[in-house]
Design a protein around this motif. Structure first.
Motif, PDB file in Angstrom:
ATOM      1  N   ILE A  89       0.852  -1.187   0.000  1.00  0.00           N
ATOM      2  CA  ILE A  89       0.000   0.000   0.000  1.00  0.00           C
ATOM      3  C   ILE A  89       0.886   1.234   0.000  1.00  0.00           C
ATOM      4  O   ILE A  89       1.736   1.399   0.875  1.00  0.00           O
ATOM      5  N   VAL A  90       0.692   2.092  -0.989  1.00  0.00           N
ATOM      6  CA  VAL A  90       1.369   3.378  -1.052  1.00  0.00           C
ATOM      7  C   VAL A  90       0.338   4.453  -0.692  1.00  0.00           C
ATOM      8  O   VAL A  90      -0.741   4.496  -1.281  1.00  0.00           O
ATOM      9  N   VAL A  91       0.682   5.288   0.286  1.00  0.00           N
ATOM     10  CA  VAL A  91      -0.192   6.395   0.684  1.00  0.00           C
ATOM     11  C   VAL A  91       0.475   7.697   0.288  1.00  0.00           C
ATOM     12  O   VAL A  91       1.622   7.959   0.673  1.00  0.00           O
ATOM     13  N   ALA A  92      -0.220   8.515  -0.497  1.00  0.00           N
ATOM     14  CA  ALA A  92       0.289   9.823  -0.896  1.00  0.00           C
ATOM     15  C   ALA A  92      -0.469  10.897  -0.137  1.00  0.00           C
ATOM     16  O   ALA A  92      -1.695  11.001  -0.244  1.00  0.00           O
ATOM     17  N   VAL A 121       4.505   5.581   3.066  1.00  0.00           N
ATOM     18  CA  VAL A 121       3.841   6.881   3.083  1.00  0.00           C
ATOM     19  C   VAL A 121       4.721   7.885   2.358  1.00  0.00           C
ATOM     20  O   VAL A 121       5.893   8.072   2.715  1.00  0.00           O
ATOM     21  N   LEU A 122       4.170   8.522   1.330  1.00  0.00           N
ATOM     22  CA  LEU A 122       4.889   9.530   0.559  1.00  0.00           C
ATOM     23  C   LEU A 122       4.319  10.905   0.862  1.00  0.00           C
ATOM     24  O   LEU A 122       3.106  11.099   0.817  1.00  0.00           O
ATOM     25  N   GLU A 123       5.191  11.846   1.177  1.00  0.00           N
ATOM     26  CA  GLU A 123       4.765  13.242   1.257  1.00  0.00           C
ATOM     27  C   GLU A 123       4.786  13.773  -0.169  1.00  0.00           C
ATOM     28  O   GLU A 123       5.811  14.242  -0.678  1.00  0.00           O
ATOM     29  N   ALA A 124       3.652  13.668  -0.840  1.00  0.00           N
ATOM     30  CA  ALA A 124       3.623  13.949  -2.275  1.00  0.00           C
ATOM     31  C   ALA A 124       2.200  14.227  -2.723  1.00  0.00           C
ATOM     32  O   ALA A 124       1.223  13.825  -2.067  1.00  0.00           O
ATOM     33  N   ASP A 125       2.087  14.897  -3.843  1.00  0.00           N
ATOM     34  CA  ASP A 125       0.807  15.131  -4.503  1.00  0.00           C
ATOM     35  C   ASP A 125       0.403  13.842  -5.210  1.00  0.00           C
ATOM     36  O   ASP A 125       1.144  13.339  -6.064  1.00  0.00           O
ATOM     37  N   VAL A 126      -0.754  13.314  -4.888  1.00  0.00           N
ATOM     38  CA  VAL A 126      -1.170  12.050  -5.486  1.00  0.00           C
ATOM     39  C   VAL A 126      -1.319  12.175  -7.000  1.00  0.00           C
ATOM     40  O   VAL A 126      -1.183  11.182  -7.727  1.00  0.00           O
ATOM     41  N   VAL A 127      -1.560  13.374  -7.497  1.00  0.00           N
ATOM     42  CA  VAL A 127      -1.631  13.578  -8.954  1.00  0.00           C
ATOM     43  C   VAL A 127      -0.310  13.170  -9.605  1.00  0.00           C
ATOM     44  O   VAL A 127      -0.287  12.448 -10.611  1.00  0.00           O
ATOM     45  N   ALA A 128       0.796  13.617  -9.010  1.00  0.00           N
ATOM     46  CA  ALA A 128       2.109  13.274  -9.561  1.00  0.00           C
ATOM     47  C   ALA A 128       2.396  11.791  -9.432  1.00  0.00           C
ATOM     48  O   ALA A 128       2.972  11.176 -10.340  1.00  0.00           O
ATOM     49  N   VAL A 129       2.005  11.196  -8.319  1.00  0.00           N
ATOM     50  CA  VAL A 129       2.226   9.764  -8.118  1.00  0.00           C
ATOM     51  C   VAL A 129       1.467   8.952  -9.161  1.00  0.00           C
ATOM     52  O   VAL A 129       1.995   7.992  -9.733  1.00  0.00           O
TER      53      VAL A 129
END
Length: 241
Positions: A89-92, A121-129
């Motif tokens: 599971i990747v969480v953005a 867990v990524l500190e990131a914009d899910v759009v970019a992911v």
């Protein structure tokens, strides 16, 4: 009734402020202005976002899920409970403070789930992911803002317009599903999902699992799982309200 106490506040893109509130010892709320975005006692629809999507895709080896929006972790915890040990599971999450709250004052609610080896867990914009993830995910679960008709960040519209949905479709593996949480129905969004190549089912769920409360909407959209879903004409399209 016990009063609310502000524990922390965090700026978000666009100049608004998120606030973390607590009442008593174990009730928490995240607010934006006068709007309550989530409450620790209302988790049913966020849990359904995970369980309905996982039921849809079924059990298969090496499942990979992307969750857009960490919130209070209800979707993440429900997904972990339903997935096997070899899942990923990747969480953005765009807002750094939300991640900090999860490891700080909200840690009793998260109950260690961020330390599960299946979770990143990524500190990131899910759009970019999503745009970097062609044919990468079996399910994409979006609980971003207030749904397609957002409150928080205007740029979140990029998730829900024609181009955003095309990229999301392309990020799904064959047989994959997009699940989207919303505070309410949105006929225009249903139409955009279909125009992006998804087969769509709308589910009305309760904020309190099995106990009534407000009605929320979840879209379950079966995707083509193909980069051909990205059409040049859609990439420059704007969301219509």
């Amino acid at each position: 009734m016990k009063p609310w106490t502000q524990l922390d506040a965090a700026p978000i893109p666009g100049g608004a402020t998120l606030k973390l509130m607590r009442r008593g010892e174990d009730e928490f709320s995240i607010t934006l202005g006068h709007n309550e975005l989530m409450n620790s006692r209302l988790r049913g629809s966020e849990e359904s976002l995970a369980t309905l999507a996982i039921e849809r895709i079924g059990q298969r080896p090496g499942l990979r899920l992307l969750i857009g929006g960490l919130g209070m972790g209800f979707t993440l915890r429900a997904a972990l409970a339903a997935l096997p040990a070899d899942a990923e599971i990747v969480v953005a999450e765009l807002i750094p403070a939300v991640i900090a709250w999860a490891r700080g004052p909200l840690s009793p609610i998260f109950a260690g789930c961020l330390d599960d080896p299946r979770v990143s867990v990524l500190e990131a914009d899910v759009v970019a992911v999503i745009r970097e993830g062609q044919s990468r995910y079996d399910a994409i679960l979006l609980d971003v803002d207030n749904g397609p008709d957002g409150l928080m960040v205007e740029a979140n519209d990029r998730l829900y317009d024609h181009a955003g949905l095309a990229y999301t479709n392309a990020a799904l593996r064959p047989g994959g599903v997009l699940a989207v949480w919303s505070a309410g129905p949105d006929r225009n969004f249903t139409q955009r999902l279909r125009q992006a190549g998804f087969a769509v089912e709308e589910k009305t769920v309760r904020a309190r699992a099995g106990a009534g409360g407000a009605k929320h909407m979840i879209w379950l959209a079966d995707g083509a799982g193909s980069a051909s879903a990205i059409r040049p004409a859609q990439q420059s399209s704007k969301r219509r309200r």
